[in-house]
Design an enzyme around this catalytic site. Structure first.
Site, PDB file in Angstrom:
ATOM      1  CG  HIS A 269      -0.417 -13.229   9.019  1.00 28.60           C
ATOM      2  ND1 HIS A 269      -1.475 -12.368   8.914  1.00 28.60           N
ATOM      3  CD2 HIS A 269      -0.937 -14.474   9.088  1.00 28.60           C
ATOM      4  CE1 HIS A 269      -2.601 -13.064   8.955  1.00 28.60           C
ATOM      5  NE2 HIS A 269      -2.309 -14.341   9.053  1.00 28.60           N
TER       6      HIS A 269
ATOM      7  CG  ASP B 165       0.136 -22.283   8.315  1.00 29.18           C
ATOM      8  OD1 ASP B 165      -0.116 -21.280   7.623  1.00 29.18           O
ATOM      9  OD2 ASP B 165      -0.731 -23.101   8.678  1.00 29.18           O
TER      10      ASP B 165
HETATM   11  C1  SDX Z   1      -2.095 -18.219   6.651  1.00 29.29           C
HETATM   12  O1  SDX Z   1      -4.731 -14.088   6.010  1.00 29.29           O
HETATM   13  C2  SDX Z   1      -4.821 -14.934   6.979  1.00 29.29           C
HETATM   14  O2  SDX Z   1      -5.375 -14.670   8.023  1.00 29.29           O
HETATM   15  C3  SDX Z   1      -4.156 -16.295   6.678  1.00 29.29           C
HETATM   16  C4  SDX Z   1      -4.089 -17.269   7.858  1.00 29.29           C
HETATM   17  C5  SDX Z   1      -5.451 -17.750   8.265  1.00 29.29           C
HETATM   18  O3  SDX Z   1      -5.607 -18.174   9.417  1.00 29.29           O
HETATM   19  O4  SDX Z   1      -6.355 -17.764   7.394  1.00 29.29           O
HETATM   20  O5  SDX Z   1      -3.452 -16.652   8.941  1.00 29.29           O
HETATM   21  C6  SDX Z   1      -3.305 -18.528   7.475  1.00 29.29           C
HETATM   22  O6  SDX Z   1      -2.204 -18.222   5.450  1.00 29.29           O
HETATM   23  C7  SDX Z   1      -0.821 -17.828   7.333  1.00 29.29           C
HETATM   24  C8  SDX Z   1       0.317 -17.483   6.311  1.00 29.29           C
HETATM   25  C9  SDX Z   1       0.898 -18.833   5.842  1.00 29.29           C
HETATM   26  N1  SDX Z   1       1.847 -18.592   4.738  1.00 29.29           N
HETATM   27  C10 SDX Z   1       3.175 -18.773   4.939  1.00 29.29           C
HETATM   28  O7  SDX Z   1       3.690 -19.016   6.027  1.00 29.29           O
HETATM   29  C11 SDX Z   1       3.988 -18.697   3.666  1.00 29.29           C
HETATM   30  C12 SDX Z   1       5.265 -17.894   3.924  1.00 29.29           C
HETATM   31  N2  SDX Z   1       4.844 -16.504   4.174  1.00 29.29           N
HETATM   32  C13 SDX Z   1       4.677 -15.701   3.073  1.00 29.29           C
HETATM   33  O8  SDX Z   1       4.718 -16.143   1.818  1.00 29.29           O
HETATM   34  C14 SDX Z   1       4.166 -14.310   3.369  1.00 29.29           C
HETATM   35  O9  SDX Z   1       4.591 -13.910   4.593  1.00 29.29           O
HETATM   36  C15 SDX Z   1       2.687 -14.107   3.234  1.00 29.29           C
HETATM   37  C16 SDX Z   1       2.169 -14.655   1.937  1.00 29.29           C
HETATM   38  C17 SDX Z   1       1.968 -14.779   4.356  1.00 29.29           C
HETATM   39  C18 SDX Z   1       2.488 -12.645   3.249  1.00 29.29           C
HETATM   40  O10 SDX Z   1       3.250 -12.156   2.158  1.00 29.29           O
HETATM   41  P1  SDX Z   1       3.326 -10.618   1.877  1.00 29.29           P
HETATM   42  O11 SDX Z   1       1.966 -10.086   1.651  1.00 29.29           O
HETATM   43  O12 SDX Z   1       4.356 -10.331   0.838  1.00 29.29           O
HETATM   44  O13 SDX Z   1       3.867 -10.093   3.296  1.00 29.29           O
HETATM   45  P2  SDX Z   1       4.398  -8.712   3.592  1.00 29.29           P
HETATM   46  O14 SDX Z   1       3.792  -7.672   2.696  1.00 29.29           O
HETATM   47  O15 SDX Z   1       4.255  -8.528   5.067  1.00 29.29           O
HETATM   48  O16 SDX Z   1       5.956  -8.849   3.214  1.00 29.29           O
HETATM   49  C19 SDX Z   1       6.829  -7.820   3.641  1.00 29.29           C
HETATM   50  C20 SDX Z   1       8.187  -8.180   3.100  1.00 29.29           C
HETATM   51  C21 SDX Z   1       8.178  -8.478   1.596  1.00 29.29           C
HETATM   52  O17 SDX Z   1       9.455  -8.106   1.115  1.00 29.29           O
HETATM   53  P3  SDX Z   1       9.555  -6.648   0.360  1.00 29.29           P
HETATM   54  O18 SDX Z   1       8.582  -6.682  -0.792  1.00 29.29           O
HETATM   55  O19 SDX Z   1       9.188  -5.604   1.409  1.00 29.29           O
HETATM   56  O20 SDX Z   1      11.007  -6.578  -0.076  1.00 29.29           O
HETATM   57  O21 SDX Z   1       8.653  -9.393   3.730  1.00 29.29           O
HETATM   58  C22 SDX Z   1       8.909 -10.360   2.744  1.00 29.29           C
HETATM   59  C23 SDX Z   1       8.116  -9.983   1.510  1.00 29.29           C
HETATM   60  O22 SDX Z   1       8.751 -10.474   0.339  1.00 29.29           O
HETATM   61  N3  SDX Z   1       8.442 -11.638   3.290  1.00 29.29           N
HETATM   62  C24 SDX Z   1       9.202 -12.703   3.504  1.00 29.29           C
HETATM   63  C25 SDX Z   1       8.353 -13.677   4.068  1.00 29.29           C
HETATM   64  N4  SDX Z   1       7.129 -13.174   4.163  1.00 29.29           N
HETATM   65  C26 SDX Z   1       7.177 -11.904   3.690  1.00 29.29           C
HETATM   66  N5  SDX Z   1      10.507 -12.935   3.272  1.00 29.29           N
HETATM   67  C27 SDX Z   1      10.969 -14.167   3.623  1.00 29.29           C
HETATM   68  N6  SDX Z   1      10.230 -15.165   4.173  1.00 29.29           N
HETATM   69  C28 SDX Z   1       8.908 -14.927   4.398  1.00 29.29           C
HETATM   70  N7  SDX Z   1       8.166 -15.895   4.917  1.00 29.29           N
END
Ligand code: SDX
Length: 392
Positions: free
Chosen positions: A270, A327
């Site tokens: 998130h 989700d």
């Molecule tokens: C919603 O914003 C809101 O409030 C949204 C929401 C709402 O109610 O409106 O809560 C609803 O959108 C929830 C999120 C749903 N999306 C997913 O579940 C999709 C899978 N998750 C991701 O794609 C991801 O976690 C995000 C898009 C939600 C956040 O991505 P970020 O901004 O890259 O997250 P981060 O900066 O915390 O990531 C830190 C690290 C990164 O790696 P590095 O760059 O540090 O090497 O963790 C990795 C990311 O690549 N990472 C993941 C991951 N999510 C983050 N690796 C593997 N699997 C994942 N799901």
């Protein structure tokens, strides 16, 4: 860092607005709506009660809630010509594509509720959006399965009305299952609002130009559709189906950790929560209630539980503070109730319309509100002179 601007790829550290609706403490996993914890609201209130709270700032008295319910039910029908609008879509159109089109088309109707400077018209537009979104969502489902549209039955609750319009058919009576309606209502509460997420920010930015309120909500629907945002519930269940059995989980966890693999665990991580999403806690509990009520069991729930257990004990997920979000479990419940995966994000949009409308009202009534205008960190060439094509 250059001059006045700092570049934050996620824009999470720069406040885009002030708001009194929803508070999130991402490190502690806290979510409050007008000060009330999401767990207490999910356990004790109804979606219409939470809608009233978000719109008006206080929980309603019994009379206020009754009056609000009556007002909303009076707007549940859509213009008959809007039903014809559906005919323009292919039957296999994704329901979110239909939602973008039909909700946007509302801005071509209801001209008596588009003057954003008139508080009465703003209120009517708000009530129309909250009331009509379930009708349009049910119509999108009916159109995709080739069944006739059902008119709303205002003797039912907001959520019961939606379930009947979705799963009822003219040929026979439809009995709303109280346990399913309760679970669905709770799922709507969990999705109602979430501070300045991508789709809410889209609605605010569109609304800041004075655009038609119906068109602003359509913009929010378009943004929510993305798999990184609201589309994750559909993607999470598809991922669980691809994983299949718990034995295959390690393979997918390895892929999620591999920087060369674009695969991510859908329903995990998130932008703000670096702790357990409190909504996921309620959602996981609701799975069992729905399974018991429908006397079903889906082995994908066991796969989801095992995936959570293995991910939360993996150093990569621990270090990056990746937890299940809202989700992760929702798809298992919605599938058990009978929704196809393509409808999952439509249900998210249905519920989030309450938050979008409440946030839009807060923005539009802010006396200091100006048109949104994000700035950038320019990384292109410095100024240079034109070169005629013959000299290039
Ligand atoms: C919603 O914003 C809101 O409030 C949204 C929401 C709402 O109610 O409106 O809560 C609803 O959108 C929830 C999120 C749903 N999306 C997913 O579940 C999709 C899978 N998750 C991701 O794609 C991801 O976690 C995000 C898009 C939600 C956040 O991505 P970020 O901004 O890259 O997250 P981060 O900066 O915390 O990531 C830190 C690290 C990164 O790696 P590095 O760059 O540090 O090497 O963790 C990795 C990311 O690549 N990472 C993941 C991951 N999510 C983050 N690796 C593997 N699997 C994942 N799901």
């Amino acid at each position: 860092q250059t001059g006045a601007f700092t570049y934050d790829p996620g824009f999470t550290s720069t406040a885009s607005c002030q708001s009194a609706l929803t508070y999130i403490d991402g490190d502690e996993g806290v979510l409050l709506h007008r000060g009330y914890p999401i767990g207490e609201l999910a356990e004790n209130s109804s979606f219409m009660e939470v809608a009233y709270l978000l719109l008006n700032g206080e929980l309603p008295s019994a009379d206020e809630l009754s009056g609000f319910n009556t007002t909303i039910t009076r707007h549940t029908m859509v213009h008959e010509q809007l039903a014809a609008f559906f005919r323009g879509f292919r039957r296999d159109a994704h329901p979110m594509a239909i939602m973008c089109g039909v909700v946007g088309a509302l801005s071509a109707f209801y001209h008596d509720s588009t003057d954003i400077h008139d508080p009465v018209q703003r209120t009517i537009a708000s009530h129309r959006l909250i009331a009509k979104i379930p009708t349009i969502a049910a119509m999108a489902y009916k159109y995709s399965v080739g069944q006739p549209f059902l008119y709303p039955d205002n003797s039912l609750s907001y959520t019961g009305n939606f379930l009947r319009m979705t799963f009822g058919v003219p040929a026979e009576p439809y009995e709303v299952n109280p346990a399913v309606a309760k679970a669905m209502d709770r799922i709507f509460i969990l999705h109602a609002d979430h501070e300045q997420n991508a789709s809410t920010s889209t609605v605010r930015l569109a609304g800041s130009s004075g655009a038609n309120p119906f068109a602003c909500i359509a913009a929010g629907i378009a943004c929510l559709w993305g798999p990184a945002h609201g589309g994750a519930n559909e993607a999470a269940l598809n991922m669980l189906r691809e994983i299949g059995t718990p034995e295959r989980i390690p393979e997918f966890i390895a892929r999620a950790k591999d920087k060369n693999d674009p695969f991510r665990l859908m329903g995990f991580g998130h932008r703000v929560y670096k702790n357990y999403d409190p909504r996921a806690t309620v959602m996981q509990k609701t799975v069992r209630e729905v399974f018991d009520a429908l006397k079903v069991n889906d082995p994908l729930f066991d796969t989801a539980l095992r995936l959570e257990e293995l991910a939360l004990s993996d150093d990569y997920f621990i270090e990056k503070k990746l937890f299940p979000n809202v989700d992760f479990y929702s798809g298992v419940i919605l599938s058990a109730i009978g929704f196809p995966t393509e409808m999952f994000t439509v249900l998210f949009a249905l519920a989030r319309t309450v938050g979008w409308v409440a946030q839009w009202n807060e923005m539009i009534t802010d006396p200091d509100q100006k048109i949104g205008r994000p700035r950038q960190l320019y990384t292109g060439p410095t100024q240079r002179s034109y070169v005629p094509v013959g000299q290039r």
